[in-house]
Design a protein around this motif. Structure first.
Motif, PDB file in Angstrom:
ATOM      1  N   ASN A 108     -11.017   3.803 -13.556  1.00 12.55           N
ATOM      2  CA  ASN A 108     -12.524   3.446 -13.532  1.00 12.55           C
ATOM      3  C   ASN A 108     -13.381   4.659 -13.135  1.00 12.55           C
ATOM      4  O   ASN A 108     -14.667   4.558 -13.485  1.00 12.55           O
ATOM      5  CB  ASN A 108     -12.521   2.485 -12.533  1.00 12.55           C
ATOM      6  CG  ASN A 108     -11.869   0.988 -13.087  1.00 12.55           C
ATOM      7  OD1 ASN A 108     -11.760   0.743 -14.190  1.00 12.55           O
ATOM      8  ND2 ASN A 108     -11.404   0.352 -11.989  1.00 12.55           N
TER       9      ASN A 108
ATOM     10  N   ASP B 183       0.086   1.271  -9.314  1.00 14.36           N
ATOM     11  CA  ASP B 183      -0.630   0.484 -10.186  1.00 14.36           C
ATOM     12  C   ASP B 183      -2.084   0.422 -10.010  1.00 14.36           C
ATOM     13  O   ASP B 183      -3.025   0.774 -10.898  1.00 14.36           O
ATOM     14  CB  ASP B 183      -0.101  -0.755 -10.693  1.00 14.36           C
ATOM     15  CG  ASP B 183      -0.743  -1.473 -11.722  1.00 14.36           C
ATOM     16  OD1 ASP B 183      -0.857  -0.817 -12.926  1.00 14.36           O
ATOM     17  OD2 ASP B 183      -1.474  -2.583 -11.622  1.00 14.36           O
ATOM     18  N   ARG B 184      -2.386   0.255  -8.752  1.00 11.20           N
ATOM     19  CA  ARG B 184      -3.885  -0.040  -8.217  1.00 11.20           C
ATOM     20  C   ARG B 184      -4.503   1.536  -8.445  1.00 11.20           C
ATOM     21  O   ARG B 184      -5.758   1.547  -8.908  1.00 11.20           O
ATOM     22  CB  ARG B 184      -3.918  -0.676  -6.945  1.00 11.20           C
ATOM     23  CG  ARG B 184      -3.308  -1.913  -6.957  1.00 11.20           C
ATOM     24  CD  ARG B 184      -4.367  -2.829  -7.359  1.00 11.20           C
ATOM     25  NE  ARG B 184      -4.075  -4.233  -7.065  1.00 11.20           N
ATOM     26  CZ  ARG B 184      -3.107  -4.974  -7.763  1.00 11.20           C
ATOM     27  NH1 ARG B 184      -2.661  -4.609  -8.919  1.00 11.20           N
ATOM     28  NH2 ARG B 184      -3.017  -6.352  -7.424  1.00 11.20           N
TER      29      ARG B 184
ATOM     30  N   GLN C 194      -3.638   4.141 -10.060  1.00 10.54           N
ATOM     31  CA  GLN C 194      -4.004   4.371 -11.694  1.00 10.54           C
ATOM     32  C   GLN C 194      -5.235   3.623 -12.129  1.00 10.54           C
ATOM     33  O   GLN C 194      -6.120   4.114 -12.740  1.00 10.54           O
ATOM     34  CB  GLN C 194      -2.855   4.104 -12.651  1.00 10.54           C
ATOM     35  CG  GLN C 194      -1.489   4.564 -12.142  1.00 10.54           C
ATOM     36  CD  GLN C 194      -1.718   6.237 -12.678  1.00 10.54           C
ATOM     37  OE1 GLN C 194      -2.321   6.663 -13.441  1.00 10.54           O
ATOM     38  NE2 GLN C 194      -1.138   7.224 -11.773  1.00 10.54           N
ATOM     39  N   GLN C 195      -5.460   2.281 -11.958  1.00  5.69           N
ATOM     40  CA  GLN C 195      -6.662   1.524 -12.166  1.00  5.69           C
ATOM     41  C   GLN C 195      -7.974   2.075 -11.640  1.00  5.69           C
ATOM     42  O   GLN C 195      -8.851   2.267 -12.470  1.00  5.69           O
ATOM     43  CB  GLN C 195      -6.316  -0.113 -11.962  1.00  5.69           C
ATOM     44  CG  GLN C 195      -5.279  -0.609 -12.728  1.00  5.69           C
ATOM     45  CD  GLN C 195      -5.329  -2.083 -12.237  1.00  5.69           C
ATOM     46  OE1 GLN C 195      -6.278  -2.435 -11.218  1.00  5.69           O
ATOM     47  NE2 GLN C 195      -4.295  -2.740 -12.802  1.00  5.69           N
TER      48      GLN C 195
END
Length: 598
Positions: free
Chosen positions: A591, A583-584, A586-587
């Motif tokens: 960005n 998840d991190r 993908q974030q």
């Protein structure tokens, strides 16, 4: 005055009776009709009687005033005639040759003293009952011959009745100015008598002043002149004669007031008049009239001689008086008549009018009672029908007895009864419908009050108008603490302002809004709510209030946080697992892509 008082009392009584009848509802229509007719009759008769009384009073007063003026003029003429006649007698007698010769020849025969004395006695006998004495004074004022022998030899040169002639003569005995032929004195008060003195000059043929012929009259002759005409104007009429000092010379009603002062004078003038023998030595101010009386007498004129006044010693009786000035003396004559005397016909007419009013009122009452009995019969029967309908019987009908106003009223009443019956049927149906609606509203109210979710109703400006018990239970506030406040009282500061802005924009546009709010209780504890807000609209589809349905989801939010933690961390090591790492990543990629595009 009696009629005015009676009229005022009647009018006041009627006015009070009318006010009482129209205020007190317990009076019957018959009583009101009788009273109305009585008012009309009494007012009409009272106005008529007052008008008639006024006209009669004015006519009687005018007639009495004319009679008083005529009598006063007649009395004044009598007094003036008395003064002129006696002055003329003295003038004629003073020119008798015998008297002239007696003085010029110094009583030589045949004009000796005894002869001339007989002539004087003959002159005195003309009015022997009122003339005290006749006398001849020489040019030095010495009484040389008198029918009263005791007066002979007296020096009368200082008396006005001599000086009026002697002062106009020069030392040579010739006239130095306009000679008066005769003189009349005011009333003089001697030791035992009150007198009036007439005198006339004695001249020889050349006009030389020889002496004065003097006659002394009893002043009571004035009273005798008035006694002959007492009551001439009417019952109780009398005359008063005043001299220039307001001394009563004659009082036709109170003889004891004769020779008393009618107005107050100062002490110095009073003493001077006593010395001059113009008033009795015993005169005082004990019997004077009030100042208003004196003012009225002095204000009277030839064109307006009538005054209304009271007199000292005659009680409170009001007199109409005519005031005249004499031509031959500075005297004032007042002829008076009690107003009660010449206004007696007015009183008699008043009594007749009052009796007539009583008779007419009785007749009117009887006629009105009979007429109301005839007219009010149908009204009473209609009243009976009304009472029956008032008990709930709408089938009864009023009988139409005549084609008049009362018959029209009965017909209209029957139509009204039919309409009321139909209206009652409609009302019963409507009441039934409203009863069902009321039951539904009661159920809805109970449902909201007992709802397990929180309910809040606010005005369009956000002011809280209603909260249900569940909302009070969750927030810890009492209902009276929230009503009138703004929902911001529950704001915790953790909910973004953008979310509140979106919420108000949504509900202001008439749409519903649903979201989660992180609010604060009264004790400071924070809790989550799932809130749905919608508009309450009226029949015209306009928003009037806002309705908020809120559910406490604090426990659910706690469960969600726990599940998210377990999905992202290892149970044994509490370290982030592969899912969180993915998840991190993908974030971070998202960005990076955004920054590259910029």
């Amino acid at each position: 005055m009696l009629l005015e008082i009676a009229g005022l009392l009647v009018f006041s009584g009627i006015l009070l009776l009318v006010i009482g009848i129209f205020i007190a509802r317990r009076y019957t229509l018959r009583a009101k009709l009788i009273t109305a007719f009585m008012v009309i009759v009494l007012i009409s008769l009272t106005v008529l009687a007052l008008l008639d009384s006024y006209i009669m009073k004015e006519n009687l007063t005018e007639g009495a005033n004319k009679a008083l003026s005529s009598a006063a003029r007649n009395y004044a003429d009598r007094l003036d005639q008395f003064n002129r006649q006696n002055a003329a007698f003295l003038e004629t007698e003073a020119n008798l040759p015998a008297i002239n010769k007696f003085i010029s020849l110094k009583a030589e025969p045949p004009f000796n003293r005894q002869t001339i004395l007989e002539i004087l006695k003959a002159l005195k006998s003309r009015q022997d009952d009122v003339i005290y004495s006749y006398a001849i004074l020489n040019n030095e004022g010495i009484n040389i011959l008198d029918t009263e022998s005791a007066n002979m030899g007296d020096d009368e040169s200082r008396q006005d009745y001599f000086r009026i002639f002697s002062d106009t003569q020069n030392k040579g005995g010739k006239s130095s100015g306009i000679m008066r032929a005769s003189y009349r004195s005011p009333i003089l008060f001697e030791k035992n008598n009150s007198v009036i003195i007439f005198s006339s000059v004695i001249n020889d043929l050349s006009g030389k002043f020889l002496g004065v012929l003097r006659a002394k009259y009893d002043a009571s002759i004035l009273t005798a002149l008035f006694d002959r005409t007492k009551g001439m104007v009417g019952r109780g009429s009398f005359a008063v004669l005043l001299d220039e000092n307001d001394l009563r010379l004659v009082h036709g009603r109170r003889g004891d007031l004769k020779y008393t002062l009618a107005s107050r004078i100062d002490i110095s003038k009073l003493k001077k008049l006593v010395r001059e023998k113009r008033i009795p030595g015993t005169s005082t101010g004990a019997f004077v009239e009030p100042p208003t009386w004196t003012d009225k007498v002095r204000s009277a004129s030839v064109s307006n001689p009538i005054i209304e006044t009271e007199f000292y010693g005659l009680g409170t009786v009001v007199f109409s008086s005519a005031v005249f000035k004499l031509d031959t003396a500075p005297w004032t004559l007042i002829v008076s008549l009690p107003q009660d005397v010449f206004l007696e016909p007015v009183v008699a007419q008043t009594e007749s009018a009052l009796l007539l009013v009583v008779v007419i009122v009785v007749v009117v009452v009887l006629i009105v009672m009979a007429a109301t009995q005839l007219l009010l019969g149908p009204v009473k029967r209609l009243t009976s029908v009304v009472e029956t309908i008032g008990k709930g019987d709408f089938d009864v009908k009023a009988s139409i007895e005549a084609d008049d106003e009362i018959g029209g009223l009965a017909s209209a009443f029957n139509e009204m009864t039919l309409s009321i019956s139909d209206l009652i049927d409609d009302l019963e149906s409507e009441v039934g419908n409203h009863k069902l609606t009321a039951e539904n509203l009661n159920k809805l109210s109970q449902a909201i009050e007992q709802s397990p979710v929180s309910v809040m109703i606010t005005a369009l400006d956000g002011t809280i108008e209603y909260v249900n018990p569940q909302l009070c239970k969750i927030t810890g506030y009492k209902e009276e603490e929230l009503v009138g406040e703004n929902p911001r009282i529950l704001k915790s500061g953790h909910t973004p302002e953008l979310q509140f802005k979106n919420m108000w924009n949504t509900i202001s546009s008439g749409q519903s809004w649903t979201g989660e709010l992180y609010n604060k209780k009264k004790n400071g504890d924070l809790f989550w709510e799932n809130v749905t807000i919608s508009s309450i609209k009226n029949n015209e589809n306009k928003s009037t209030h806002y309705l908020a349905i809120k559910e406490d989801i604090s426990q659910r939010k706690d469960y969600e946080e726990r599940l998210l933690y377990q999905a992202s961390y290892d149970k044994l090591t509490d370290l982030p697992n592969r899912t969180l790492a993915y998840d991190r990543i993908q974030q971070a990629i998202a960005n990076a892509i955004r920054e590259q595009e910029q």
